[in-house]
Design an enzyme around this catalytic site. Structure first.
Site, short mmCIF file in Angstrom:
data_model
loop_
_atom_site.label_atom_id
_atom_site.label_comp_id
_atom_site.label_asym_id
_atom_site.label_seq_id
_atom_site.Cartn_x
_atom_site.Cartn_y
_atom_site.Cartn_z
N ASN A 1 -2.43 -1.14 13.58
CA ASN A 1 -3.82 -0.88 13.63
C ASN A 1 -4.16 0.66 14.10
O ASN A 1 -5.03 1.22 13.39
CB ASN A 1 -4.57 -1.94 14.26
CG ASN A 1 -4.58 -3.44 13.56
OD1 ASN A 1 -3.91 -3.46 12.44
ND2 ASN A 1 -4.85 -4.46 14.10
N TYR B 1 -9.81 -4.83 13.43
CA TYR B 1 -9.25 -4.35 12.19
C TYR B 1 -9.51 -5.55 11.13
O TYR B 1 -9.27 -6.75 11.40
CB TYR B 1 -7.82 -3.93 12.39
CG TYR B 1 -7.14 -3.65 11.07
CD1 TYR B 1 -7.14 -2.23 10.55
CD2 TYR B 1 -6.21 -4.75 10.25
CE1 TYR B 1 -6.59 -2.12 9.25
CE2 TYR B 1 -5.81 -4.28 9.04
CZ TYR B 1 -5.87 -3.08 8.66
OH TYR B 1 -5.21 -2.67 7.61
N THR C 1 -37.54 28.57 -12.85
CA THR C 1 -37.88 27.23 -12.19
C THR C 1 -38.15 26.23 -13.39
O THR C 1 -38.82 26.74 -14.29
CB THR C 1 -39.23 27.19 -11.45
OG1 THR C 1 -40.32 27.71 -11.99
CG2 THR C 1 -38.93 28.23 -10.14
N HIS C 2 -37.95 25.07 -13.33
CA HIS C 2 -38.26 24.03 -14.31
C HIS C 2 -37.21 24.41 -15.63
O HIS C 2 -37.59 24.18 -16.67
CB HIS C 2 -39.59 23.81 -14.77
CG HIS C 2 -40.62 23.59 -13.58
ND1 HIS C 2 -41.20 22.38 -13.27
CD2 HIS C 2 -41.34 24.37 -12.78
CE1 HIS C 2 -41.66 22.67 -12.22
NE2 HIS C 2 -41.87 23.87 -12.03
N SER D 1 -10.92 24.83 -29.70
CA SER D 1 -11.10 23.44 -30.22
C SER D 1 -10.11 23.14 -31.39
O SER D 1 -9.39 24.14 -31.75
CB SER D 1 -12.46 23.26 -31.00
OG SER D 1 -12.49 22.54 -31.97
N SER E 1 0.92 -1.10 0.14
CA SER E 1 0.00 0.22 -0.10
C SER E 1 0.95 1.19 0.16
O SER E 1 0.13 2.65 0.13
CB SER E 1 -1.02 0.03 1.25
OG SER E 1 -0.19 -0.05 2.42
N1 ARG Z 1 -1.18 -0.59 5.73
C1 ARG Z 1 -2.15 -0.94 6.58
C2 ARG Z 1 -3.69 -0.29 6.29
O1 ARG Z 1 -3.38 0.79 5.90
C3 ARG Z 1 -1.82 -0.70 8.12
C4 ARG Z 1 -2.14 -1.62 9.17
C5 ARG Z 1 -1.99 -2.94 8.93
N2 ARG Z 1 -2.19 -3.72 10.01
C6 ARG Z 1 -2.16 -5.12 9.92
N3 ARG Z 1 -2.72 -5.80 10.85
N4 ARG Z 1 -1.98 -5.69 8.79
O2 ARG Z 1 -4.75 -0.62 6.84
#
Ligand code: ARG
Length: 461
Positions: free
Chosen positions: A111, A318, A156-157, A278, A24
């Site tokens: 978390n 979580y 209106t409308h 354009s 991520s």
């Molecule tokens: N990258 C994770 C998120 O955005 C962080 C938390 C991850 N926690 C875990 N127990 N895998 O949610």
């Protein structure tokens, strides 16, 4: 090699696909500042409580400052293998300060860490959007004062209804933006509690001070339930709801700008600054910015819907699903912020075609209600009868293809003999708007007073 953070129980590397779906960092790297701020607060608290030594805390804090400046300079290497921002920061910290880095995560989990970071991020976003909306309001108020007397058709409308003033129309959006800001403020209030110290889900056995970290991070208090603290994303949902409503308001105004600048309507022009041409049709002046404001609304509402759907079936606490909370929201907030700034630019830029507006305001028998009101006021006719009489007069005017004020008095009198020449004075668009003095009405003096009051209020903020 298995993962450094939890490798104890693992002997194999993750599959490439596992890594790809799990990573991520491309999204949560935007949380770097909040992550570092929260980690510093946590480390300081751990030291204050005697859970780590003051020396370790000092080194952690210094290391985190170094990381912050590396990221700001662009020299920080984000590693996909380290999955997210939290582990990237901690990984680098251990390179910088060695084993003491490993003490930072005492009494904490990713978390509560991510919940804290994202709350801080959304809080900053709310403050930015609020400031942008205040500038948008100020621009609207400025133009409203300039055009408190500029008569335009009200619809209106999408049918010509009654004359209003451009100032009044612009002030309507000031009021909407005020409620939008109120919704963001409300969301901010509920958001402003600290999840930090909830740890994974159950709290911790260490003698932490959650009040202290909450205070350090500008939260009003720690969240009262550790499961709730790591499980909910309602603060994102609520902010996205406020963002969606704001975007809808902007989109409606953007649509009006698209409509008004169409040569078919021609009520307003935009300068070259907010128009595009354009590649094939040399005559074109396209209101792209307004169209894109209208379209960005989809992204904002989409993010709200997307996250509602992600959250709706999740049991406590979580779940990894929640990692999907950030991308859509971040994109939505960026889109909204851009949309607000673009609308502010267009409000400053737009040039009303005052003559065309006035002419259009008088088309379609827009002052018919004024005649009906005159019959009520002067002849004490019940409004329903006055409506009927006026309707017949409008019918005669339409048959002859003339405006109400062009209709000979005798023709009006053929419908209602008691009508006098004085009735003709209420039929101009100017006298129509001037007469709308009820609270909140379009009369220029009302608009001016409302705009001035707003100007004061915005200056005081
Ligand atoms: N990258 C994770 C998120 O955005 C962080 C938390 C991850 N926690 C875990 N127990 N895998 O949610």
């Amino acid at each position: 090699m298995s993962n450094k953070m939890w490798g104890g129980r693992f002997s194999e590397r993750p599959d490439a696909i596992m890594e790809e779906i799990n990573v991520s960092i491309d999204v949560d790297r935007h949380l770097y500042a909040q992550d570092i701020t929260a980690s510093k607060a946590h480390a300081a608290m751990l030291a204050a409580q005697g859970i780590i030594t003051a020396n370790d805390a000092k080194n952690i804090s210094k290391g985190l400052d170094t990381i912050l400046s590396e990221i700001r300079k662009g020299s920080f290497e984000f590693k996909r293998a380290l999955e997210d921002i939290h582990m990237n920061v901690e990984g680098r910290l251990s390179e910088l300060i060695g084993p003491a880095a490993g003490r930072l995560h005492t009494a904490r989990s990713r978390n509560d860490q991510v919940a804290t970071d994202f709350r801080l991020f959304v809080r900053d976003t709310i403050d930015d959007i609020d400031a942008a909306l205040a500038r948008y309001q100020a621009a609207l108020v400025r133009r409203a004062l300039e055009h408190a007397d500029t008569v335009m058709p009200g619809f209106t409308h999408l049918q010509t209804a009654q004359p209003v003033t451009l100032g009044h129309h612009l002030m309507a959006y000031v009021e909407m933006a005020a409620r939008d800001r109120g919704r963001f403020r409300d969301a901010r209030k509920r958001l402003n509690e600290s999840p930090l110290g909830a740890a994974a889900l159950a709290g911790t056995s260490f003698p932490i001070d959650r009040e202290l970290t909450a205070r350090t991070l500008g939260f009003d208090r720690p969240m009262a339930n550790s499961l709730d603290a790591v499980s909910d994303r309602d603060f994102v949902l609520e902010t996205l709801s406020a963002a969606s409503i704001t975007a809808v308001h902007l989109s409606r105004f953007a649509e009006e700008i698209v409509l008004w600048t169409s040569p078919l309507v021609g009520l307003v022009r935009l300068s070259d600054k907010f128009t595009t041409g354009s590649s094939i049709m040399p005559q074109k002046r396209n209101p792209d910015a307004a169209e894109l404001v209208r379209a960005k609304t989809g992204r904002v509402i989409g993010a709200l819907n997307g996250l509602l759907i992600v959250m709706k079936g999740l049991p406590l606490a979580y779940q990894k699903d929640m990692q999907e909370d950030k991308q859509g929201a971040m994109e939505a907030f960026a889109a909204l912020s851009l949309a607000v700034r673009a609308m502010t630019g267009m409000v400053d830029d737009l040039m009303p075609e005052a003559e065309r507006m006035k002419q259009a305001a008088g088309e379609g028998y827009a002052t018919a209600t004024d005649l009906a009101d005159w019959l009520v006021r002067t002849l004490k006719m019940p409004f329903r009868d006055a409506h009927h009489v006026t309707g017949r007069i409008v019918g005669l005017a339409a048959k002859d293809g003339v405006a109400l004020h062009e209709l000979p008095l005798e023709v009006m009198q053929s419908v209602e003999p008691r009508i006098t020449a004085q009735a003709l004075t209420v039929l101009s668009v100017e006298s129509s708007v001037k007469s709308r003095t009820s609270y909140g009405g379009t009369a220029p003096k009302n608009v001016r007073a409302q705009a001035k009051a707003w100007q004061k209020r915005l200056e005081k903020e």
